[in-house]
Design a protein around this motif. Structure first.
Motif, short mmCIF file in Angstrom:
data_model
loop_
_atom_site.label_atom_id
_atom_site.label_comp_id
_atom_site.label_asym_id
_atom_site.label_seq_id
_atom_site.Cartn_x
_atom_site.Cartn_y
_atom_site.Cartn_z
N LYS A 1 -2.49 9.47 -5.01
CA LYS A 1 -3.64 8.60 -4.82
C LYS A 1 -3.20 7.25 -4.25
O LYS A 1 -2.12 6.76 -4.56
CB LYS A 1 -4.36 8.40 -6.16
CG LYS A 1 -4.95 9.67 -6.73
CD LYS A 1 -5.66 9.41 -8.05
CE LYS A 1 -6.27 10.68 -8.63
NZ LYS A 1 -6.95 10.42 -9.92
N GLU A 2 -4.08 6.68 -3.45
CA GLU A 2 -3.78 5.38 -2.83
C GLU A 2 -3.58 4.31 -3.89
O GLU A 2 -4.32 4.24 -4.88
CB GLU A 2 -4.94 4.99 -1.91
CG GLU A 2 -4.70 3.71 -1.12
CD GLU A 2 -5.86 3.39 -0.21
OE1 GLU A 2 -5.69 3.44 1.02
OE2 GLU A 2 -6.97 3.11 -0.74
N LYS B 1 0.85 -1.19 0.00
CA LYS B 1 0.00 0.00 0.00
C LYS B 1 0.89 1.23 0.00
O LYS B 1 1.67 1.46 0.93
CB LYS B 1 -0.92 0.01 1.22
CG LYS B 1 -1.84 1.23 1.28
CD LYS B 1 -2.76 1.17 2.48
CE LYS B 1 -3.65 2.40 2.58
NZ LYS B 1 -4.56 2.34 3.74
N HIS B 2 0.79 2.02 -1.06
CA HIS B 2 1.55 3.25 -1.19
C HIS B 2 0.63 4.35 -1.70
O HIS B 2 -0.58 4.14 -1.87
CB HIS B 2 2.73 3.07 -2.16
CG HIS B 2 3.74 2.07 -1.72
ND1 HIS B 2 3.85 0.82 -2.29
CD2 HIS B 2 4.69 2.12 -0.75
CE1 HIS B 2 4.83 0.14 -1.72
NE2 HIS B 2 5.35 0.91 -0.78
N TYR B 3 1.24 5.49 -1.99
CA TYR B 3 0.50 6.62 -2.58
C TYR B 3 1.29 7.08 -3.79
O TYR B 3 2.51 7.28 -3.71
CB TYR B 3 0.32 7.74 -1.55
CG TYR B 3 -0.50 7.28 -0.36
CD1 TYR B 3 -1.87 7.45 -0.34
CD2 TYR B 3 0.11 6.61 0.70
CE1 TYR B 3 -2.63 6.99 0.73
CE2 TYR B 3 -0.64 6.14 1.77
CZ TYR B 3 -2.00 6.34 1.78
OH TYR B 3 -2.75 5.87 2.83
N ARG C 1 -3.49 2.70 -10.79
CA ARG C 1 -2.74 3.95 -10.89
C ARG C 1 -1.70 3.87 -12.02
O ARG C 1 -1.33 2.80 -12.47
CB ARG C 1 -2.04 4.27 -9.57
CG ARG C 1 -2.94 4.23 -8.35
CD ARG C 1 -4.15 5.11 -8.51
NE ARG C 1 -5.01 5.07 -7.33
CZ ARG C 1 -6.28 5.41 -7.31
NH1 ARG C 1 -6.87 5.82 -8.43
NH2 ARG C 1 -7.00 5.34 -6.19
N ILE D 1 -2.85 0.08 -4.18
CA ILE D 1 -2.80 -1.17 -3.44
C ILE D 1 -2.68 -2.34 -4.42
O ILE D 1 -3.39 -2.40 -5.43
CB ILE D 1 -4.06 -1.36 -2.58
CG1 ILE D 1 -4.25 -0.19 -1.62
CG2 ILE D 1 -3.99 -2.68 -1.80
CD1 ILE D 1 -5.57 -0.24 -0.86
N THR E 1 -6.17 -1.27 -7.21
CA THR E 1 -6.36 0.07 -7.77
C THR E 1 -5.65 0.12 -9.10
O THR E 1 -4.82 -0.73 -9.41
CB THR E 1 -5.79 1.15 -6.83
OG1 THR E 1 -4.41 0.84 -6.54
CG2 THR E 1 -6.57 1.21 -5.52
N GLN F 1 5.53 0.52 -7.76
CA GLN F 1 5.51 0.00 -6.40
C GLN F 1 6.58 -1.05 -6.17
O GLN F 1 7.25 -1.06 -5.13
CB GLN F 1 4.13 -0.58 -6.07
CG GLN F 1 3.08 0.47 -5.76
CD GLN F 1 1.82 -0.14 -5.17
OE1 GLN F 1 0.94 -0.55 -5.92
NE2 GLN F 1 1.74 -0.19 -3.85
N SER G 1 3.44 7.36 2.64
CA SER G 1 2.32 7.92 3.38
C SER G 1 1.61 8.94 2.51
O SER G 1 2.15 9.38 1.48
CB SER G 1 2.80 8.56 4.69
OG SER G 1 3.80 9.53 4.43
N PRO G 2 0.39 9.35 2.88
CA PRO G 2 -0.35 10.30 2.04
C PRO G 2 0.46 11.55 1.72
O PRO G 2 1.18 12.08 2.56
CB PRO G 2 -1.56 10.63 2.92
CG PRO G 2 -1.77 9.42 3.75
CD PRO G 2 -0.39 8.91 4.05
#
Length: 243
Positions: A131-132, A108-110, A157, A134, A155, A164, A125-126
């Motif tokens: 955008k999130e 889980k990243h942004y 992205r 996963i 997601t 990621q 982190s945010p």
């Protein structure tokens, strides 16, 4: 150019996108999937005028594998809603440098898109405008410092899998944009869309279409049994069509 068709009815067209072809027309003006398939439909069905074909989701230009298009505006709207509501499953396999610390994990990243550099910037982190992102992954096999991974996206992205996995120190083979060592023998990013799964826009039947890469480039490092296993890790129990 021959494009493999996995499934076709009056509403949906599922195909195997070859690596190196854009999903839709871009600044290069090279042949793209949307245009090629429209031309094919027009020829096969002897249709006059323009042919409708809706782009439901995209695959990066270097990426090949299962891809779905809508043949009517109603199907396009319903499939796009399935994507937005995360009712459109997408699984992949990829080959990375090194081996992730955990055999199986959820990342889980942004992610923030850098349009000028055409890059995805990853944060732990945010962050502003990020955008999130996963995904789940499982390490299927390793050989000589490289690993074959099965991946499920939650997601969609920009460059999500590529960015990621590079962020955790495992860039995809062939992906010099995200830090992989350049290789003369591998031209494309070693990432493949192994399946797409979604409710049919009219019948509501859950459809799943699968695809495996040909055993060339780095895909040839693995047996067909290993590739088959990687392609089915995250597929839910549902009617499966295609190859």
């Amino acid at each position: 150019m021959t494009i493999d068709i996995l499934f076709e009815d009056n509403h949906v067209l599922a195909v195997v996108k070859p690596p190196g072809i854009p999903s839709q027309e871009d600044e290069t003006r090279d042949p793209d999937m949307l245009t090629l398939l429209k031309d094919d439909l027009k020829l096969r069905y002897d249709k006059p005028g323009n042919v409708f074909l809706g782009l439901v989701h995209r695959l990066d230009r270097p990426v090949g594998g299962a891809m779905v298009f809508a043949k009517t505006s109603k199907a396009a709207s319903r499939l796009s809603e399935a994507v937005r509501s995360r009712n459109f499953g997408k699984t992949y396999m990829c080959i990375v440098q090194g081996t992730p610390a955990k055999r199986t994990a959820t990342l889980k990243h942004y992610i923030r898109k850098d349009a000028k550099r055409n890059l995805a910037v990853v944060f732990d982190s945010p962050a502003a405008e990020a955008k999130e992102a996963i995904l789940d992954y499982t390490v299927m096999a390793t050989v000589q410092g490289f690993s074959l991974l099965a991946v499920k996206l939650h997601t969609g992205r920009t460059h999500q899998i590529r960015a990621q996995l590079a962020h955790i120190g495992c860039p995809l083979v062939g992906d010099s944009k995200y830090g992989a060592v350049k290789r003369k023998d591998i031209a494309d990013v070693q990432l493949w869309s192994t399946s797409v799964s979604f409710p049919h826009p009219v019948t509501k039947e859950t459809l799943t279409f699968r695809s495996l890469p040909e055993r060339n480039a780095a895909w040839g490092w693995w047996t067909i049994e290993e590739l088959e296993a990687a392609s089915t890790v995250f597929i839910a129990d549902s009617p499966t069509r295609g190859r």
